[in-house]
Design an enzyme around this catalytic site. Structure first.
Site, PDB file in Angstrom:
ATOM      1  N   ASP B 144     -11.403 -20.644 -64.658  1.00 39.80           N
ATOM      2  CA  ASP B 144     -10.029 -20.184 -64.898  1.00 39.80           C
ATOM      3  C   ASP B 144      -9.433 -20.754 -66.181  1.00 39.80           C
ATOM      4  O   ASP B 144      -8.441 -20.240 -66.682  1.00 39.80           O
ATOM      5  CB  ASP B 144      -9.125 -20.594 -63.729  1.00 39.80           C
ATOM      6  N   GLY B 189      -8.036 -15.275 -61.583  1.00 40.40           N
ATOM      7  CA  GLY B 189      -6.983 -16.083 -62.183  1.00 40.40           C
ATOM      8  C   GLY B 189      -5.692 -15.925 -61.392  1.00 40.40           C
ATOM      9  O   GLY B 189      -4.951 -14.975 -61.610  1.00 40.40           O
ATOM     10  N   GLU B 245      -5.557 -11.118 -61.198  1.00 41.48           N
ATOM     11  CA  GLU B 245      -5.328 -11.022 -59.754  1.00 41.48           C
ATOM     12  C   GLU B 245      -3.989 -11.650 -59.362  1.00 41.48           C
ATOM     13  O   GLU B 245      -3.390 -11.254 -58.378  1.00 41.48           O
ATOM     14  CB  GLU B 245      -6.470 -11.674 -58.969  1.00 41.48           C
ATOM     15  N   GLN B 300     -18.337 -12.382 -62.216  1.00 41.33           N
ATOM     16  CA  GLN B 300     -17.767 -12.959 -63.435  1.00 41.33           C
ATOM     17  C   GLN B 300     -17.966 -14.465 -63.522  1.00 41.33           C
ATOM     18  O   GLN B 300     -17.919 -15.021 -64.607  1.00 41.33           O
ATOM     19  CB  GLN B 300     -16.283 -12.605 -63.557  1.00 41.33           C
ATOM     20  N   ARG B 301     -18.191 -15.122 -62.408  1.00 40.59           N
ATOM     21  CA  ARG B 301     -18.370 -16.577 -62.496  1.00 40.59           C
ATOM     22  C   ARG B 301     -19.820 -17.005 -62.356  1.00 40.59           C
ATOM     23  O   ARG B 301     -20.145 -18.157 -62.608  1.00 40.59           O
ATOM     24  CB  ARG B 301     -17.485 -17.298 -61.478  1.00 40.59           C
TER      25      ARG B 301
END
Lengths: 410, 410
Positions: B144, B189, B245, B300-301
């Site tokens: 983040d 996020g 988000e 994404q992570r």
């Protein structure tokens, strides 16, 4: 007299359809009987409105063609239009032929799935019936891998490689906490489970997923699904499940529809969702531990940065051969891949009249699904593995992959 | 007398946290004052239950360490546990210290985000107060990028690179049809929009997305959002939107909550969904063209196959330096990155006492968001670009990336 070559792309995007276009162009550039190579924008729709673009110069350099091969989706654009039978709408056929003749097209390669092959068949028949000397050859494309005739279709291998890679990474992610968790991953495929089966590729290097795999070729039962998960949870903490979006029950009713109804009855409100989210809700109610639904969505069909080298090379070869066959006089047929051997992997290209594949959808053989209906067999792994081998080298600029773009239309 | 080095990982997974672990291990292997290197499973929880694993031999070979760096998530496992203040629960502290002393730990590197740094601070203070000679240093990690003190945190660059790459591919995919369409992509996020801003990286090589970007640092209005989309649709066919988000309205109310309420009022039923799906529903009702919501979710992570080389190298360096500082006598501090220059990009490592960063969350400066609140500025691009440079070479076997796994616990 030299003639011109036309190429179109149609149907849904994939990571390999531009490699097939590249193959067509390379054949056109190399062949003395061909003068200009035209692409048409948005498939048959663009042909009706004469939206052609000359490709010889745009793709003259090998560098540009390499970028084309690492560009996902269809650079020429696509459409979902099917031609009516010509007796019903001869205007469309006359318009198409007028454009083809205006541009002196002698050879036409149409890259796409089932609907595109329908167009190939109808146009080729029309040309034969009306004595137009235009040869039309189809080149296959579908990430779903449900096209008949060919052992597999370009686009599938890259999507399968993305899915296997992503499951191997999700397995690492989901195993991180000491608490029990269930992860349900939804994979494309309304009528065929090929892509969902590819989740199993994550196991090849001993990543711990998927634990359960449900393909749409076998009837799905929610009760059995919950039972299977509970069984797995007795062995391990993190359970990861792959589900086809097209799962149906024993009566052929779509599971998403059943889930929506059930949610409405139980909760008093409807859940508008895909199957992963619907099953997530059921698992939360019935099992009650941490649960997450994931949809691989567009990423599974457009992740060119992680494309399969075998897939891209086959895609290119099929495009090249489709154009070569058209020049040799073939029309109304589709180029296909036949698997000659698995180790070492070897394929050959052959032709199938498009009529033989129309209206059919290639399913996963039930023998390639285990008896419990919650996993695949070794035969399926043997089928899948050669298709994901090798990594297409990807050119990055400023840290992001570079894509080939056509000039904007004036 | 030689002492042993301990390392733990905590918080949510990322593509770079194992590279930091690798850096810690490399320092431990190279330093004569260190005998054994232990990892502890599942962070502080595993320390309380004495679940240590010796890493010297497992990671002795450079090949194994290379695989570690391309393995997403935390190979040691993670936990979400925070220590209570020691006056409230001294038992936990005594237990932790007993285990550290039993294994002759002199240096302890704790890799994680804000909660992990809280643990670093409390344990370091406890050791100082009770005269235990154990040095505890924190190494940052968060996709983040909301950790204070450091210019950016490892894991963020790789996630940003994945998001930029994926938007560039989604742009190709969504532009394929001649019909208007809207695609809404939800990015992680809850409180900071750094990752959502990274969507803009797709534009660097002229891919045509995203068209609109909404970060949670500015109040979000659904009416304005619909207006913005309508405006964009006058210019172009395919509109692609990136949303955090954690978007909130001008009163700080979460947009997902507002969407659920609105759906319930309008339709008579609740929609259980993320923000992309909720906005998708609104756009379908209000604008009525083809619309698709996409959640980048865990991918994404954990997409290590597409990690940023700069990110992985920085992650490793921070791990190495954290361990080196612990040996030099530092405790209760976190290693941070300071950006010295952007072109050529250069950073240096410095220390910050963890107390200075606790309870704070680093937001995107409002000057880096455009006035309309629907895009980012050049300053943000300048900040992002160096962090995604270079591609971590990835070893594949049988067509799928290989990951490093610890032996299973007995």
């Amino acid at each position: 007299m030299k003639k011109n070559l036309l190429v179109a792309q149609s149907g849904g995007p994939s990571a390999a359809i531009n490699a097939t276009l590249c193959g067509v162009v390379e054949m056109g550039l190399a062949n003395d009987e061909i003068d200009k190579i035209y692409g048409v924008r948005n498939g048959i729709m663009g042909l009706l409105s004469e939206r052609l673009v000359e490709l010889n110069e745009l793709l003259a350099e090998a560098d540009a063609r390499q970028l084309l091969c690492q560009t996902p989706s269809s650079v020429l654009g696509s459409c979902r239009m099917k031609l009516s039978p010509w007796e019903e709408n001869s205007y469309e056929y006359e318009k198409v032929i007028a454009v083809l003749r205006k541009y002196n097209i002698g050879y036409f390669v149409f890259i796409g799935g089932g609907d595109s092959m329908d167009t190939v068949g109808k146009l080729a028949q029309y040309c034969r019936d009306h004595h137009y000397d235009i040869n039309i050859v189809g080149a296959p494309k579908t990430i779903d891998n449900d096209l008949e005739g060919t052992d597999h279709a370009p686009g599938f291998g890259s999507a399968a490689k993305y899915i296997g890679t992503t499951f191997s990474e999700i397995a690492c992610d989901c195993n991180v906490y000491a608490l029990p968790s269930i992860t349900i991953v939804e994979i494309m495929g309304h009528d065929a489970g090929w892509l969902t089966a590819a989740a199993a590729l994550a196991r090849i290097n001993e990543d711990d997923a998927p634990d359960l795999i449900y393909l749409c070729e076998k009837p799905f039962s929610i009760d059995q699904f919950l039972f299977d998960i509970r069984e797995k949870m007795m062995e391990k903490r993190s359970v990861i499940v792959a589900v086809s979006e097209g799962l149906r029950d024993e009566n052929g009713v779509r599971i998403v529809d059943i889930l929506q109804e059930k949610a409405e009855e139980d909760l008093g409100y409807k859940v508008a969702s895909g199957i992963a989210q619907g099953l997530e809700e059921i698992v939360r109610q019935e099992i009650g531990c941490k649960v997450r639904g994931i949809e691989l969505n567009l990423m599974q069909r457009c992740a060119s940065h992680a494309a399969s080298l075998v897939d891209i090379e086959e895609a290119k070869r099929l495009g090249f051969e489709a154009a070569a066959y058209a020049v040799k006089g073939v029309t109304g047929e589709m180029v296909c891949l036949r698997r000659v051997a698995n180790e070492p992997y070897e394929t050959e290209i052959f032709l199938v009249p498009v009529e033989e594949i129309l209206g059919r959808s290639k399913k996963v053989p039930v023998e390639w699904i285990n008896e419990e209906g919650n996993d695949i067999t070794k035969e399926m792994m043997d089928y899948l593995l050669p298709l994901i081998q090798g990594e297409l080298p990807c050119t990055y600029h400023h840290g992001v992959p570079v894509h080939f773009h056509l000039p904007k239309e004036k």
